[in-house]
Design a protein around this motif. Structure first.
Motif, PDB file in Angstrom:
ATOM      1  N   THR A  33     -14.157   5.789  -4.486  1.00  0.00           N
ATOM      2  CA  THR A  33     -13.628   6.891  -3.697  1.00  0.00           C
ATOM      3  C   THR A  33     -13.701   6.608  -2.201  1.00  0.00           C
ATOM      4  O   THR A  33     -13.076   7.301  -1.417  1.00  0.00           O
ATOM      5  CB  THR A  33     -14.433   8.169  -3.984  1.00  0.00           C
ATOM      6  N   LYS A  34     -14.413   5.572  -1.795  1.00  0.00           N
ATOM      7  CA  LYS A  34     -14.535   5.274  -0.375  1.00  0.00           C
ATOM      8  C   LYS A  34     -13.204   4.891   0.262  1.00  0.00           C
ATOM      9  O   LYS A  34     -13.038   4.979   1.481  1.00  0.00           O
ATOM     10  CB  LYS A  34     -15.538   4.143  -0.150  1.00  0.00           C
ATOM     11  N   ASP A  35     -12.225   4.448  -0.539  1.00  0.00           N
ATOM     12  CA  ASP A  35     -10.936   4.072   0.036  1.00  0.00           C
ATOM     13  C   ASP A  35      -9.906   5.184  -0.108  1.00  0.00           C
ATOM     14  O   ASP A  35      -8.715   4.952  -0.026  1.00  0.00           O
ATOM     15  CB  ASP A  35     -10.418   2.781  -0.598  1.00  0.00           C
ATOM     16  N   ALA A  36     -10.367   6.406  -0.289  1.00  0.00           N
ATOM     17  CA  ALA A  36      -9.464   7.522  -0.564  1.00  0.00           C
ATOM     18  C   ALA A  36      -8.477   7.768   0.575  1.00  0.00           C
ATOM     19  O   ALA A  36      -7.374   8.233   0.344  1.00  0.00           O
ATOM     20  CB  ALA A  36     -10.267   8.788  -0.830  1.00  0.00           C
ATOM     21  N   ASN A  37      -8.860   7.438   1.803  1.00  0.00           N
ATOM     22  CA  ASN A  37      -7.996   7.731   2.941  1.00  0.00           C
ATOM     23  C   ASN A  37      -7.382   6.486   3.566  1.00  0.00           C
ATOM     24  O   ASN A  37      -6.910   6.510   4.688  1.00  0.00           O
ATOM     25  CB  ASN A  37      -8.791   8.491   4.013  1.00  0.00           C
ATOM     26  N   LEU A  38      -7.380   5.372   2.834  1.00  0.00           N
ATOM     27  CA  LEU A  38      -6.899   4.111   3.389  1.00  0.00           C
ATOM     28  C   LEU A  38      -5.403   4.102   3.644  1.00  0.00           C
ATOM     29  O   LEU A  38      -4.933   3.420   4.522  1.00  0.00           O
ATOM     30  CB  LEU A  38      -7.258   2.951   2.458  1.00  0.00           C
ATOM     31  N   ASN A  39      -4.628   4.829   2.867  1.00  0.00           N
ATOM     32  CA  ASN A  39      -3.181   4.691   2.903  1.00  0.00           C
ATOM     33  C   ASN A  39      -2.468   5.836   3.614  1.00  0.00           C
ATOM     34  O   ASN A  39      -1.418   6.268   3.193  1.00  0.00           O
ATOM     35  CB  ASN A  39      -2.651   4.557   1.477  1.00  0.00           C
ATOM     36  N   GLU A  40      -3.046   6.303   4.696  1.00  0.00           N
ATOM     37  CA  GLU A  40      -2.434   7.392   5.434  1.00  0.00           C
ATOM     38  C   GLU A  40      -1.464   6.902   6.509  1.00  0.00           C
ATOM     39  O   GLU A  40      -0.930   7.685   7.269  1.00  0.00           O
ATOM     40  CB  GLU A  40      -3.534   8.241   6.091  1.00  0.00           C
ATOM     41  N   LEU A  41      -1.239   5.597   6.608  1.00  0.00           N
ATOM     42  CA  LEU A  41      -0.440   5.052   7.695  1.00  0.00           C
ATOM     43  C   LEU A  41       1.029   4.893   7.340  1.00  0.00           C
ATOM     44  O   LEU A  41       1.812   4.475   8.171  1.00  0.00           O
ATOM     45  CB  LEU A  41      -1.030   3.694   8.135  1.00  0.00           C
ATOM     46  N   GLY A  42       1.408   5.187   6.109  1.00  0.00           N
ATOM     47  CA  GLY A  42       2.819   5.164   5.752  1.00  0.00           C
ATOM     48  C   GLY A  42       3.274   3.876   5.098  1.00  0.00           C
ATOM     49  O   GLY A  42       2.717   2.809   5.324  1.00  0.00           O
ATOM     50  N   VAL A  43       4.316   3.990   4.279  1.00  0.00           N
ATOM     51  CA  VAL A  43       4.900   2.847   3.582  1.00  0.00           C
ATOM     52  C   VAL A  43       5.923   2.174   4.492  1.00  0.00           C
ATOM     53  O   VAL A  43       6.759   2.837   5.090  1.00  0.00           O
ATOM     54  CB  VAL A  43       5.571   3.306   2.274  1.00  0.00           C
ATOM     55  N   THR A  44       5.855   0.860   4.605  1.00  0.00           N
ATOM     56  CA  THR A  44       6.755   0.118   5.483  1.00  0.00           C
ATOM     57  C   THR A  44       7.824  -0.667   4.731  1.00  0.00           C
ATOM     58  O   THR A  44       8.849  -1.017   5.308  1.00  0.00           O
ATOM     59  CB  THR A  44       5.956  -0.871   6.351  1.00  0.00           C
ATOM     60  N   ALA A  45       7.592  -0.981   3.436  1.00  0.00           N
ATOM     61  CA  ALA A  45       8.566  -1.782   2.688  1.00  0.00           C
ATOM     62  C   ALA A  45       8.391  -1.560   1.195  1.00  0.00           C
ATOM     63  O   ALA A  45       7.290  -1.276   0.721  1.00  0.00           O
ATOM     64  CB  ALA A  45       8.403  -3.272   3.020  1.00  0.00           C
TER      65      ALA A  45
END
Length: 221
Positions: A33-45
């Protein structure tokens, strides 16, 4: 260049949404669960697998995620050294020597590689499904778009400066390089042109379609 098409002349197509999910919505069993907020920067491809059952998504959070399209579930996460700006899938057919070496045994498989462009101006290839990182290629500016031709013979790389490189592999010099737009491309795609009247039916040419900040589509031979 073959044609220049102003984007103002296009009509908005009708789109039906079949499935929607967030890049950080699903997690594999091995993820904590520590990586729960890793992908808040948006999809680029985004790109699809050859059989169109898997979706690969890249993000500025320094990950590539592999999704099961039918279920919308996350299968694998690949950590990358830098944020990813461009992503495509390269298929490498078995060589003649490999086919001959099989000699009636199991046929050699088609190898698949993810090719990524990072914010550090480096192009990397990743063997699928092991995610083993292999090739490194440095280019003059950050890659923003990449595309593979239908036969998987040519790789097109567009940079933040609006330049395009055409390559047969990730080693040596490009086959061709030119200034396509005045700034970063917004789209890059290979198309197969249907033969016009008077041409043989089997004569299909590959063209490259680009768009940029000038609000135009350009078709290159």
């Amino acid at each position: 260049m073959l044609h220049l098409i102003k984007a103002d002349n296009f009509q908005q197509p009708k789109v039906t949404t079949e499935r929607t999910w967030r890049h950080n919505q699903m997690k594999t069993k091995k993820q904590a669960t520590k990586d729960a907020n890793l992908n808040e920067l948006g999809v680029t491809a985004l790109c699809l697998s050859a059989d169109e059952t898997l979706l690969y998504s890249a993000s500025q959070d320094q990950t590539i995620r592999i999704w099961d399209l039918a279920k919308g579930s996350l299968l694998q996460v690949i950590q990358t050294p830098t944020p990813i700006e461009a992503l495509t899938l390269l298929r490498q057919q078995p060589t003649e020597q490999e086919v001959q070496a099989a000699d009636g045994g199991p046929a050699p498989v088609t190898r698949q590689f993810l090719v990524t462009g990072g914010s550090d101006n480096l192009i990397r290839s990743w063997k699928i499904p092991t995610a083993y990182r292999q090739t490194l290629l440095e280019i003059p500016a950050a890659p923003t778009r990449m595309a593979i031709d239908p036969q998987s013979r040519l790789l097109a790389i567009a940079t933040s400066s609006g330049q395009i490189q055409i390559r047969q592999d990730l080693a040596g010099k490009p086959l061709r390089s030119w200034q396509a737009h005045k700034g970063a491309l917004t789209a890059l795609h290979f198309i197969t042109a249907v033969p016009v009247e008077g041409q043989p039916a089997n004569e299909r040419r590959i063209h490259l379609v680009t768009s940029g900040p000038e609000r135009s589509l350009r078709i290159w031979n």
